[in-house]
Every structure is written in structure tokens, then in C-alpha cells.
Scaffold this motif. Structure first.
Motif, PDB file in Angstrom:
ATOM      1  N   LEU A 104     -21.595 -73.336 -31.260  1.00  0.00           N
ATOM      2  CA  LEU A 104     -22.912 -72.743 -31.034  1.00  0.00           C
ATOM      3  C   LEU A 104     -22.829 -71.236 -30.843  1.00  0.00           C
ATOM      4  O   LEU A 104     -23.806 -70.523 -31.077  1.00  0.00           O
ATOM      5  CB  LEU A 104     -23.587 -73.381 -29.823  1.00  0.00           C
ATOM      6  N   GLY A 105     -21.671 -70.750 -30.422  1.00  0.00           N
ATOM      7  CA  GLY A 105     -21.480 -69.311 -30.353  1.00  0.00           C
ATOM      8  C   GLY A 105     -21.612 -68.656 -31.710  1.00  0.00           C
ATOM      9  O   GLY A 105     -21.981 -67.477 -31.811  1.00  0.00           O
ATOM     10  N   GLY A 106     -21.331 -69.414 -32.781  1.00  0.00           N
ATOM     11  CA  GLY A 106     -21.529 -68.902 -34.128  1.00  0.00           C
ATOM     12  C   GLY A 106     -22.995 -68.691 -34.441  1.00  0.00           C
ATOM     13  O   GLY A 106     -23.368 -67.729 -35.135  1.00  0.00           O
ATOM     14  N   HIS A 107     -23.865 -69.568 -33.945  1.00  0.00           N
ATOM     15  CA  HIS A 107     -25.311 -69.386 -34.104  1.00  0.00           C
ATOM     16  C   HIS A 107     -25.750 -68.067 -33.481  1.00  0.00           C
ATOM     17  O   HIS A 107     -26.556 -67.322 -34.054  1.00  0.00           O
ATOM     18  CB  HIS A 107     -26.068 -70.521 -33.418  1.00  0.00           C
ATOM     19  N   ILE A 108     -25.223 -67.821 -32.282  1.00  0.00           N
ATOM     20  CA  ILE A 108     -25.606 -66.612 -31.553  1.00  0.00           C
ATOM     21  C   ILE A 108     -25.017 -65.373 -32.219  1.00  0.00           C
ATOM     22  O   ILE A 108     -25.670 -64.326 -32.318  1.00  0.00           O
ATOM     23  CB  ILE A 108     -25.148 -66.710 -30.090  1.00  0.00           C
ATOM     24  N   ALA A 109     -23.779 -65.481 -32.693  1.00  0.00           N
ATOM     25  CA  ALA A 109     -23.154 -64.357 -33.386  1.00  0.00           C
ATOM     26  C   ALA A 109     -23.973 -63.956 -34.606  1.00  0.00           C
ATOM     27  O   ALA A 109     -24.171 -62.761 -34.880  1.00  0.00           O
ATOM     28  CB  ALA A 109     -21.731 -64.726 -33.795  1.00  0.00           C
ATOM     29  N   TYR A 110     -24.472 -64.955 -35.345  1.00  0.00           N
ATOM     30  CA  TYR A 110     -25.306 -64.647 -36.511  1.00  0.00           C
ATOM     31  C   TYR A 110     -26.612 -63.990 -36.076  1.00  0.00           C
ATOM     32  O   TYR A 110     -27.038 -62.984 -36.676  1.00  0.00           O
ATOM     33  CB  TYR A 110     -25.603 -65.915 -37.309  1.00  0.00           C
ATOM     34  N   PRO A 131     -28.862 -73.660 -38.559  1.00  0.00           N
ATOM     35  CA  PRO A 131     -30.100 -74.318 -38.961  1.00  0.00           C
ATOM     36  C   PRO A 131     -30.694 -73.620 -40.191  1.00  0.00           C
ATOM     37  O   PRO A 131     -30.744 -72.396 -40.245  1.00  0.00           O
ATOM     38  CB  PRO A 131     -31.007 -74.148 -37.743  1.00  0.00           C
ATOM     39  N   SER A 132     -31.087 -74.415 -41.161  1.00  0.00           N
ATOM     40  CA  SER A 132     -31.627 -73.967 -42.448  1.00  0.00           C
ATOM     41  C   SER A 132     -30.546 -73.631 -43.460  1.00  0.00           C
ATOM     42  O   SER A 132     -30.843 -73.449 -44.637  1.00  0.00           O
ATOM     43  CB  SER A 132     -32.566 -72.761 -42.294  1.00  0.00           C
ATOM     44  N   ASN A 222     -33.876 -68.044 -38.698  1.00  0.00           N
ATOM     45  CA  ASN A 222     -32.833 -67.944 -39.726  1.00  0.00           C
ATOM     46  C   ASN A 222     -33.420 -67.823 -41.119  1.00  0.00           C
ATOM     47  O   ASN A 222     -32.857 -67.130 -41.978  1.00  0.00           O
ATOM     48  CB  ASN A 222     -31.906 -69.163 -39.646  1.00  0.00           C
ATOM     49  N   VAL A 223     -34.529 -68.515 -41.371  1.00  0.00           N
ATOM     50  CA  VAL A 223     -35.168 -68.427 -42.677  1.00  0.00           C
ATOM     51  C   VAL A 223     -35.561 -66.982 -42.972  1.00  0.00           C
ATOM     52  O   VAL A 223     -35.378 -66.485 -44.093  1.00  0.00           O
ATOM     53  CB  VAL A 223     -36.398 -69.354 -42.746  1.00  0.00           C
ATOM     54  N   VAL A 224     -36.093 -66.296 -41.969  1.00  0.00           N
ATOM     55  CA  VAL A 224     -36.497 -64.897 -42.143  1.00  0.00           C
ATOM     56  C   VAL A 224     -35.278 -64.006 -42.305  1.00  0.00           C
ATOM     57  O   VAL A 224     -35.183 -63.200 -43.244  1.00  0.00           O
ATOM     58  CB  VAL A 224     -37.346 -64.428 -40.943  1.00  0.00           C
ATOM     59  N   TRP A 225     -34.306 -64.135 -41.405  1.00  0.00           N
ATOM     60  CA  TRP A 225     -33.111 -63.284 -41.471  1.00  0.00           C
ATOM     61  C   TRP A 225     -32.318 -63.536 -42.745  1.00  0.00           C
ATOM     62  O   TRP A 225     -31.727 -62.614 -43.317  1.00  0.00           O
ATOM     63  CB  TRP A 225     -32.219 -63.552 -40.263  1.00  0.00           C
TER      64      TRP A 225
END
Length: 300
Positions: A104-110, A131-132, A222-225
Motif C-alpha cells: 500500500l505504500g506504493g499507492h501512496i508513493a504514486y 486502483p484502475s 488515479n484515473v485523473v493522474w
């Protein structure tokens, strides 16, 4: 050789207190920000920090809701978590970091890199998905995904069933057959007890599960980024007996310049199972791409 020590400190931001470990030689650059996964704390980096801090300024926070950091009532979407970490980095007077996120730290890193790309020199994405951009397969039990996504998102029943059984709960994920450890001794019962005690603190289970309950919000962000691929050098680290190729597949959907590293004889918990190989991969990646990153920024 410069001797380095790791100290536990804390920072009180606008709405949370963040506990963090920091080590490294004086004036070392760049700063490496290590973001642990679920359901761990900064203890997950205990083997990696001494190795990386020979060359870098290394900061490993307990994410909000975990360990010695605050357990807020809300704000567990990854955009908000990343903002809190960015406030910590800014308060420490650091202008640029190499962000390393596991699980989950990867989610935050992104989320951190997508919001402040000029402040991120390198992104290292470890045994993670988004997610996405691939997370949905890991959540789909009918296609071999893990049941814990739905369980963690279920509401109050999750806390009720796990409370008092934190050690059993964490031990299951560490030693499960799929996406657990490859080396059963790499994470000891004492290590699991560290995580279990942290998870048993008042509010900790709620916070822990809230990282999953906000995944629909993360998907929207994530969809926007994802419409703008990340430009900084990015490294995907996968484990043969963990997510394998999936981390690199995900990262290539959101970043323009991706290097891939697959570690054999290793499960999901790479920083704890293979810390020397992990630290060397991160070190080589940062040094190799340091000049390229500076040149790219100079042209902006």
C-alpha cells in the motif's frame, strides 16, 4: 566509513503527528523516503535503512494510523496521506526525495509523485498495484485475487473479528502460501509481535482498514493522474513468489520511464526477506539515473 545511527522522531503537522525514523551521514543527498506496506510500520525497513543510509539521507515514517503516528478519524485516501507526508518533508527543509513504496505504500508513493512530480527525483514501486491500473484483478477472488480486500472494506465487523487476534491475523498474511514470505524465517515471531502490538492500539484497526475503504476514492484520483504519465525515472521491484511481473505491468501504465527488477527466491515482503539485494537495487537505480533526472529538470 561514516557511522550512522537511526533515530525515532516525530513531527506534528496540520492535522496529524507523524513518527519517523531517520538516518544517514551529514548532508547526504538525495533523501530517500521509505513508505511501508500493510499491516506494518516503519519497522519493516529495519534491515534496509542501515544499508541505504551509508549513501543517503533516509526517512521512514510510520504512516498515519500505524505505529507511533496519529490515528486520525478520516483522511485515508492516498491523496491525503501523500499530502501529510509532503508536509513532513517540507517541514524538514527537503526539496526533493526519492520515494520508495512497498505494498500500500506504493499507492501512496504514486499519489505523492503524481501531485508533486518536481519534488520527486525517483520513484520505486515495490510489490504493489494501483486502483484502475491492475488492482481490480488482485481484488477479484473469482480470478485468484485475495479475500482480504473485501474483508478489510466490510465495516465494523472487520474490527470486531480481528480485535484480540492481531498476531494471528498478521501471521496469516506473512506466512500464507500465496503472496507471503518465501523464507519462513525472514520475519520472526518477534517481528510479527511488533506489528501486532501496533495494530492492537486503540483506533489502529479502524485506521488500517480505512486504507482499503478509501480505494474507490483512490481509483477516481488515479484515473485523473494517469492521463499524464510520470516523467521521473521509475523502478518496479517484483518478487518471483509475490506479485511477480504485476508491479512492472502496473507502473508502465502510469510512468514513461520504467526499469524492472524481479527478485528470485523471494515473496511479497522484499525489504525484510532480501534487504541486501533490495537496497543494492535501489542504490544502483538512484545513482544511475541521478544525472538524467537533473538534465531533464534543467530543460523545464
Amino acid at each position: 566509513m561514516i557511522e550512522v545511527t537511526t533515530q525515532m522522531r516525530s513531527h506534528r503537522g496540520q492535522d496529524v503527528r507523524l513518527a519517523y525514523r531517520r538516518s544517514g551521514p551529514p548532508d547526504a543527498r538525495p533523501t530517500v523516503l521509505l513508505l511501508h506496506g500493510w499491516p506494518q510500520t516503519s519497522w519493516a525497513w529495519r534491515h534496509v535503512m542501515p544499508l541505504l543510509s551509508r549513501d543517503f539521507d533516509v526517512i521512514a515514517p510510520d504512516l498515519p494510523g500505524f505505529g507511533d503516528s496519529s490515528r486520525p478519524e478520516s483522511g485515508f485516501d492516498k491523496k491525503t496521506i501523500a499530502r501529510r507526508l509532503h508536509e513532513l518533508v517540507d517541514a524538514l527543509g527537503i526539496t526533493q526525495v526519492a520515494v520508495v513504496g512497498h505494498d500500500l505504500g506504493g499507492h501512496i508513493a504514486y499519489a505523492y509523485a503524481a501531485q508533486w512530480p518536481q519534488s520527486v527525483s525517483h520513484l520505486v514501486f515495490v510489490e504493489s498495484s494501483l486502483p484502475s491500473f491492475g488492482q481490480e484483478e488482485a481484488m477479484d477472488v473469482s480470478r485468484g485475487g485475495s479475500w482480504h480486500f473485501g474483508f478489510n472494506m466490510a465495516g465494523d465487523i472487520s474490527e470486531s473479528l480481528v480485535r484480540g487476534r492481531e498476531f494471528l491475523f498478521i501471521d496469516h498474511f506473512v506466512h500464507r502460501e500465496s503472496v507471503g514470505v518465501f523464507d519462513a524465517d525472514s520475519i520472526s515471531p518477534d517481528d510479527i509481535e511488533v506489528y501486532a502490538r501496533a495494530l492492537a492500539r486503540p483506533g489502529a484497526l479502524r485506521c488500517s482498514f480505512s486504507y482499503y475503504r478509501t480505494l474507490p476514492l483512490d481509483r477516481q484520483d488515479n484515473v485523473v493522474w494517469g492521463k499524464t504519465p510520470l516523467a521521473m525515472p521509475a523502478l518496479a521491484i517484483g518478487a518471483r513468489w509475490g506479485y511477480g511481473q504485476a508491479s512492472a505491468d502496473t507502473l508502465r501504465r502510469v510512468a514513461a520511464h520504467v526499469t524492472e527488477r524481479l527478485i528470485d527466491d523471494c515473496g511479497h515482503y522484499v525489504p525484510e526477506e532480501r534487504p541486501a539485494e533490495f537496497a543494492e537495487a535501489v542504490r544502483e537505480f538512484i545513482f544511475k539515473h541521478a544525472t538524467t533526472r537533473r538534465q531533464a529538470l534543467s530543460k523545464l
